[in-house]
Structures are given as structure tokens and as C-alpha cells.
Design an enzyme around this catalytic site. Structure first.
Site, PDB file in Angstrom:
ATOM      1  N   GLY A   1     116.328  41.080  31.602  1.00 45.71           N
ATOM      2  CA  GLY A   1     117.709  40.732  31.260  1.00 45.71           C
ATOM      3  C   GLY A   1     118.396  41.871  30.516  1.00 45.71           C
ATOM      4  O   GLY A   1     119.186  41.633  29.607  1.00 45.71           O
ATOM      5  N   LYS A   2     118.085  43.090  30.939  1.00 48.74           N
ATOM      6  CA  LYS A   2     118.710  44.238  30.275  1.00 48.74           C
ATOM      7  C   LYS A   2     120.208  44.277  30.551  1.00 48.74           C
ATOM      8  O   LYS A   2     120.995  44.639  29.682  1.00 48.74           O
ATOM      9  CB  LYS A   2     118.026  45.515  30.787  1.00 48.74           C
ATOM     10  CG  LYS A   2     118.336  46.744  29.993  1.00 48.74           C
ATOM     11  CD  LYS A   2     117.187  47.741  30.023  1.00 48.74           C
ATOM     12  CE  LYS A   2     116.424  47.799  31.316  1.00 48.74           C
ATOM     13  NZ  LYS A   2     117.076  48.594  32.366  1.00 48.74           N
ATOM     14  N   GLY A   3     120.589  43.875  31.769  1.00 50.92           N
ATOM     15  CA  GLY A   3     122.008  43.856  32.127  1.00 50.92           C
ATOM     16  C   GLY A   3     122.781  42.878  31.259  1.00 50.92           C
ATOM     17  O   GLY A   3     123.864  43.188  30.758  1.00 50.92           O
TER      18      GLY A   3
ATOM     19  N   THR B   1     102.625  42.663  20.099  1.00 47.91           N
ATOM     20  CA  THR B   1     103.566  43.787  19.994  1.00 47.91           C
ATOM     21  C   THR B   1     103.080  45.056  20.701  1.00 47.91           C
ATOM     22  O   THR B   1     103.815  46.026  20.810  1.00 47.91           O
ATOM     23  CB  THR B   1     103.829  44.158  18.513  1.00 47.91           C
ATOM     24  OG1 THR B   1     102.608  44.621  17.940  1.00 47.91           O
ATOM     25  CG2 THR B   1     104.338  42.969  17.728  1.00 47.91           C
TER      26      THR B   1
ATOM     27  N   PRO C   1     102.467  45.975  23.872  1.00 46.46           N
ATOM     28  CA  PRO C   1     103.263  46.534  24.983  1.00 46.46           C
ATOM     29  C   PRO C   1     104.513  47.255  24.472  1.00 46.46           C
ATOM     30  O   PRO C   1     104.870  48.325  24.982  1.00 46.46           O
ATOM     31  CB  PRO C   1     103.643  45.301  25.817  1.00 46.46           C
ATOM     32  CG  PRO C   1     102.619  44.264  25.475  1.00 46.46           C
ATOM     33  CD  PRO C   1     102.217  44.529  24.053  1.00 46.46           C
ATOM     34  N   THR C   2     105.148  46.697  23.448  1.00 47.08           N
ATOM     35  CA  THR C   2     106.346  47.335  22.882  1.00 47.08           C
ATOM     36  C   THR C   2     105.979  48.675  22.253  1.00 47.08           C
ATOM     37  O   THR C   2     106.673  49.685  22.446  1.00 47.08           O
ATOM     38  CB  THR C   2     106.985  46.402  21.827  1.00 47.08           C
ATOM     39  OG1 THR C   2     107.340  45.195  22.467  1.00 47.08           O
ATOM     40  CG2 THR C   2     108.212  47.023  21.191  1.00 47.08           C
TER      41      THR C   2
ATOM     42  N   CYS D   1     133.355  33.957  53.169  1.00 45.90           N
ATOM     43  CA  CYS D   1     133.110  35.095  54.062  1.00 45.90           C
ATOM     44  C   CYS D   1     132.415  34.621  55.348  1.00 45.90           C
ATOM     45  O   CYS D   1     133.063  33.977  56.167  1.00 45.90           O
ATOM     46  CB  CYS D   1     132.344  36.181  53.326  1.00 45.90           C
ATOM     47  SG  CYS D   1     132.687  37.808  53.995  1.00 45.90           S
TER      48      CYS D   1
ATOM     49  N   GLY E   1     130.609  32.160  55.640  1.00 44.01           N
ATOM     50  CA  GLY E   1     130.809  30.702  55.584  1.00 44.01           C
ATOM     51  C   GLY E   1     132.154  30.315  56.181  1.00 44.01           C
ATOM     52  O   GLY E   1     132.266  29.372  56.970  1.00 44.01           O
TER      53      GLY E   1
ATOM     54  N   GLN F   1     133.913  32.194  58.285  1.00 39.95           N
ATOM     55  CA  GLN F   1     133.902  32.544  59.717  1.00 39.95           C
ATOM     56  C   GLN F   1     133.250  31.421  60.527  1.00 39.95           C
ATOM     57  O   GLN F   1     133.707  31.072  61.622  1.00 39.95           O
ATOM     58  CB  GLN F   1     133.142  33.864  59.920  1.00 39.95           C
ATOM     59  CG  GLN F   1     133.838  35.060  59.270  1.00 39.95           C
ATOM     60  CD  GLN F   1     133.003  36.340  59.315  1.00 39.95           C
ATOM     61  OE1 GLN F   1     131.851  36.342  59.732  1.00 39.95           O
ATOM     62  NE2 GLN F   1     133.590  37.437  58.863  1.00 39.95           N
TER      63      GLN F   1
ATOM     64  N   HIS G   1     135.626  37.155  48.785  1.00 39.96           N
ATOM     65  CA  HIS G   1     134.604  36.570  47.900  1.00 39.96           C
ATOM     66  C   HIS G   1     135.240  36.203  46.559  1.00 39.96           C
ATOM     67  O   HIS G   1     135.309  37.065  45.662  1.00 39.96           O
ATOM     68  CB  HIS G   1     133.485  37.592  47.649  1.00 39.96           C
ATOM     69  CG  HIS G   1     132.614  37.822  48.831  1.00 39.96           C
ATOM     70  ND1 HIS G   1     131.445  37.141  49.025  1.00 39.96           N
ATOM     71  CD2 HIS G   1     132.745  38.665  49.877  1.00 39.96           C
ATOM     72  CE1 HIS G   1     130.884  37.562  50.156  1.00 39.96           C
ATOM     73  NE2 HIS G   1     131.655  38.481  50.689  1.00 39.96           N
TER      74      HIS G   1
ATOM     75  N   GLU H   1     134.090  34.649  44.164  1.00 40.66           N
ATOM     76  CA  GLU H   1     133.126  34.661  43.043  1.00 40.66           C
ATOM     77  C   GLU H   1     133.142  35.977  42.260  1.00 40.66           C
ATOM     78  O   GLU H   1     132.765  36.001  41.095  1.00 40.66           O
ATOM     79  CB  GLU H   1     131.708  34.359  43.550  1.00 40.66           C
ATOM     80  CG  GLU H   1     131.030  35.419  44.408  1.00 40.66           C
ATOM     81  CD  GLU H   1     131.343  35.330  45.896  1.00 40.66           C
ATOM     82  OE1 GLU H   1     132.407  34.782  46.246  1.00 40.66           O
ATOM     83  OE2 GLU H   1     130.539  35.820  46.709  1.00 40.66           O
TER      84      GLU H   1
END
Ligand code: GLN
Length: 525
Positions: free
Chosen positions: A15-17, A182, A184-185, A370, A372, A374, A496, A498
Site C-alpha cells: 500500500g505504498k501508493g 522487526t 525484515p525492516t 466502455c 460494457g 458497446q 470511463h 470511474e
């Protein structure tokens, strides 16, 4: 200039984004201008040619750039519109440098990773003129792919003109005994140190909040202050993360490390908006009949758009992902509303058409996006206009009735990368239609990503039989929205919706679908 760099350790998919987007949001709410940017180490110039199963959704910006799905998080969390300059890949950087080399810009020189590639990376980062540039480095530290980017950032951070803060997101697993580990960190921070970067803040992604002991250990072994080790625990919803990070003083840590001037605070109702996600009076079940349903990331923006539309309607929206190839009408009756999303190729097309027919004949709310949309045209042509074998030439190149076809100019295109109809186009909405009631405007701008279009030769037949084209791109007379007036909610868009949905500004077509699903429940039919 001032920069925040977010790196990741141990594993991807932490979840870096969302963490980067949340950092952007808390700074925006403190009154700063922020431009986020994503670095992707792969050699593709952009993700446009990748399978969503491998890479998740391809996100599209107004300017037509096909980007990583994290740009969707940035736009949604920050409620801003970005440009393609916010996504940089190994492929795009090399492409620029190699083009320059061929042109002769480096005549006489040996073109090298350092300084030529690093300079190109730096130039792209330096182009933004805002209070803070927020850079997310994709992948995990130690990947060969992102090394050159980290090197460029390291060089920039040594320049006295710049101020940097390095934030490292790492994974803290909990083992059977319940202990938070800890190690791995510690290892991933060592990796970062070997690249010349000492992180300033460590964010521990863990099922639970980090214990005081975990924080103490991480601080000690990783060389950061105890107050600079933060928890990023599992949350009920990703939109809570800005609030959680803010509570742990991250905003103040950033302000002081970057020497940011105090700003008049941007008036934010973010916490109120987030609260709305969970104070719901109604609940509806929506079925999404798609092709990449094994990986929800493939439909990230759709998932988020439903969250926004649900919050707006005070309604909890339960989503079920159904493989179009396996669909039978018996699967559909449990839903209050249906969505047929975008897609490519012929697999699953007939299942989607079955879904559309079911929704049309049973007055079940349906939104087609889109592909869907069509297929809504194809279904209507086959089953109402009696055009036997009607199809899209994408699914059936030999169809006797190509109701969806390539435009003549698309027929000339052989290169696949970046050649679809991409980005924002205006759509003029017909008066007194469902589309005009939903949008409340006579012209809107929405984002596209497709090659095929409604074939103009069939518009008259479809219209005579009751199909309504309620949105058009006037310059070329392209059909952008379709609907059926007698139906409770049967609407499709070639674009789109969304991609432009935000908590602050939910997409009208999703709001309408959720509302129609609630109404159908109330009506009980
Ligand atoms: N495959 C269709 C086209 O290219 C639809 C694309 C989509 O749904 N995004 O036109």
C-alpha cells in the site's frame, strides 16, 4: 526545492501508493501545494500494453497518458488532476535519452547511466514548481530495476539547493506467538543504506498498531528518532490513512524536516467525507461482470467510484466480482444492480451480453462502461432490432452487422502503444434524458481508453427501435452515452466515468446506479 521520497521494503503490495497519496493529502490540508509522482522500474514506456492481471488497472489522465494505478490514488486522495509528467518509467527515460543520442545531442560523448540517465531522471523531477514534490519509488529497495532512480534521488538530496525527507514503508509481520518482528525492516533499511540513503521516517505496515517495543527496536536499529517510527495498521478503509498518519504527527515531522513555512490551512472536510463512508443507512448488492475479476486491482477505480457513490447516497455498496465466462442468469437475480465494465478481446463477451439482456428485460439497474456500453448496443441490435449475429468487429471480425467497429483512422494504426482514443473529450448531453438529469449539465468532459466506436451506419435503426444516444462527441459525431427511457436505469458510457470520481465529487453515473439499486430494493420488484 523540497522533496519527499517514499520507498518500500521487504515486499511489494504493502500500500505504498495509498501511503504516498495520504501524505500528499495531509500536506494539502495544511495549505501546501503538492505534486505527486510515481517512478516505475519496468522497461515498458507506460503500462498501456500490460495485462491488468499482471499490473492492475491502467489508469488514464485527462491528457491521455496511460499510467500506473497509483496515480488514481493520488488524484482521488488529493482531489487534483495530474498530467503524464507524474509517471516516469525506465522505458520512458531511456526512450528520451536514446532519441537524444540518435539526434546527435551528445555528439562526441559516451552516453552513460551516470550522468545521462540520472540527469534525465533529475530533469523530470525538477520540472514541477510547487511547495513539495512527493516521489514514490515503485517496487522495493534492492530491486535492480529501481536502483538508478534511487541513485538520482541520492544525488539530488546532496545538492544544497534541495531539502529532502526520506520515508521508508516496511513490513512488520506478526508471527504465531503474536510477536511483531522487526528483522525484515532492519534488513530493508540496510539495503537502503547501501544505496547511500538514510531514511528519516519509518512507517511500519502491520496488521496491528506497532507496539512501543517494536518502535523502540526499529528506531534503534534503523537510526531514526523514536518519534519517527509510525504505524500503518490494517484499517477499515484506506481513506482513514491520512487521519491516522496525521494523528502520529507526520505532518509536523515533514514541516520541520523540510523547513516548510506555515501556510493558511486549506479548508478540508476530509474527515467528514471519510466518516460518511461508514455512516450508512442503506445497503445494496452490486454484481460486476468482468474478465479480470480474480484481481480486484484490475478494477481499482471502479471499486473506489462505488465507495464515493455509496458515501454520497449514505449507502453501503457490497461488490461481487463475477467472471463473465461463467455467468448464468441464475447468478444475477441476487443483485440490486449490475455493472459491465470495460475490457478487451472476445473472451467473456457473450456472458456480458447475457447479463445486459437480463438487466434490460427485468428492469434491473445497469451501468455499462466502455466495452460494457458497446455490448449494450450489440445486445439491443440482436434482440430488439433483430439484426442477427450483430457484434463488435473486435469480438467477431466477420459479423454480418458490425454495430461496433473501428473508425477508418484506427484501421490504419498498427502500433499498439498509446494509439487508442485516450484521455478527456467533451461530451454534449441531450436534453431531457437520464444522462442530463444525472449530470445536471449539457456538456461534460470524461476520460477515454478504447479503439472501437458505435458504427454510425446503425444509429438510425437503433434509434427507431427506441435506443437513445444521450451523449455525443460533437466534433466527430461519436456516440458517448446510450440509454433506454422506459427502463429504471439502463445507461452506458463509451468513456470511463470511474477515472474522475472522487470522494468530494462522485461520478454521477455511479451515484445514479447506487440510487437506482436502492429504489429497486424499496420497490421490491
Ligand atoms: N475493447 C474496446 C475498445 O477498444 C473497449 C475498451 C474498454 O473497455 N476500455 O474499444
Amino acid at each position: 526545492m523540497k522533496y519527499i521520497v517514499v520507498t518500500g521494503g521487504v515486499l511489494s503490495g504493502l500500500g505504498k501508493g495509498v501511503t504516498t497519496a495520504s501524505i500528499g493529502r495531509i500536506l494539502k490540508d495544511k495549505g501546501y501545494t503538492v505534486i505527486p509522482m510515481k517512478i516505475d522500474g519496468y522497461v515498458n514506456v507506460d503500462p498501456g500494453t500490460m495485462n491488468p492481471y499482471e499490473h492492475g488497472e491502467v489508469y488514464v489522465l485527462d491528457d491521455g497518458s496511460e499510467t500506473d494505478l497509483d496515480l488514481g490514488h493520488y488524484e482521488r486522495f488529493l482531489n487534483i488532476d495530474l498530467t503524464g509528467a507524474s509517471n516516469m518509467t525506465t522505458g520512458s527515460v531511456y526512450q528520451t535519452v536514446i532519441d537524444k543520442e540518435r539526434r546527435g545531442d551528445y555528439l562526441g560523448k559516451t552516453v552513460q547511466l551516470i550522468p545521462h540517465i540520472t540527469d534525465e531522471i533529475k530533469n523530470r523531477i525538477k520540472q514541477f514548481k510547487v511547495d513539495v514534490v512527493l516521489i514514490e519509488v515503485g517496487g522495493t529497495v534492492g530491486d535492480i530495476e529501481n536502483r538508478i532512480f534511487i541513485e538520482a534521488l541520492r544525488q539530488m538530496s546532496r545538492d544544497p539547493e534541495n531539502e529532502f525527507i526520506f520515508i521508508h514503508l516496511s513490513y512488520v509481520p506478526i508471527i504465531l506467538s503474536g510477536e511483531q518482528k522487526t528483522k525484515p525492516t532492519q534488513h530493508s533499511v540496510k539495503e537502503l543504506l547501501s544505496l547511500g540513503i538514510q531514511p528519516d521516517v519509518l512507517v511500519g505496515r502491520c496488521e496491528k498498531e506497532l507496539s512501543a517495543e517494536t518502535k523502540r527496536k526499529i528506531a534503534l536499529f534503523c537510526g531514526v528518532g523514536p518519534g519517527n517510527v509510525l504505524s500503518n495498521p490494517d484499517l477499515e478503509d484506506i481513506y482513514y490513512l491520512p487521519l491516522v498518519l496525521n494523528q502520529q504527527n507526520l505532518t509536523e515531522i515533514i514541516i520541520s524536516k523540510l523547513n516548510l513555512k506555515r501556510m493558511p490551512v486549506y479548508s478540508s472536510k476530509f474527515s467528514d467525507l471519510v466518516e460518511k463512508i461508514h455512516t450508512c443507512k442503506e445497503e445494496v448488492d452490486i454484481g460486476i461482470i468482468g474478465k479480470y475479476t480474480g484481481l480486484e486491482d484490475a478494477y481499482m477505480s471502479i471499486k473506489e467510484a462505488f465507495k464515493h457513490a455509496g458515501a454520497y447516497n449514505s449507502c453501503k455498496v457490497n461488490l461481487s466480482w463475477i467472471e463473465a465466462e461463467e455467468i448464468g442468469v441464475e447468478h444475477l437475480s441476487q443483485f440490486d444492480g449490475l455493472l459491465v465494465p470495460g475490457g478487451f478481446g472476445s473472451r467473456g463477451v457473450e456472458g456480458k451480453i447475457t447479463t445486459i439482456q437480463y438487466a434490460r428485460e427485468n428492469n434491473v439497474p445497469l451501468l455499462g462502461i466502455c466495452l460494457g456500453m458497446q455490448l449494450m448496443v450489440v445486445e439491443f441490435a440482436r434482440n430488439v432490432c433483430n439484426l442477427k449475429g450483430a457484434s463488435s468487429t473486435e469480438a467477431d471480425p466477420k459479423t454480418p452487422h458490425p454495430v461496433i467497429d473501428l473508425l477508418p483512422e484506427q484501421k490504419e494504426i498498427y502500433r499498439k502503444g498509446g494509439t487508442m482514443r485516450l484521455g478527456a473529450y467533451p461530451c454534449v448531453i441531450k436534453e431531457k434524458t437520464l444522462a442530463s438529469r444525472l449530470y445536471g449539465m449539457d456538456q461534460v468532459s470524461e476520460r477515454h481508453r478504447h479503439r472501437w466506436e458505435v458504427n454510425p451506419k446503425y444509429i438510425e435503426t437503433l434509434t427507431e427501435n427506441g435506443f437513445v444516444f444521450s451523449g455525443k462527441y460533437p466534433n466527430k459525431n461519436l456516440m458517448e452515452m446510450v440509454e433506454l427511457p422506459k427502463h429504471r436505469y439502463f445507461i452506458g458510457s463509451q468513456f470511463h466515468p470511474e477515472f474522475k470520481s472522487r470522494l468530494e465529487k462522485p461520478a454521477p453515473l455511479f451515484v445514479g446506479l447506487v440510487r437506482a439499486a436502492i429504489n429497486r430494493q424499496v420497490a421490491g420488484d
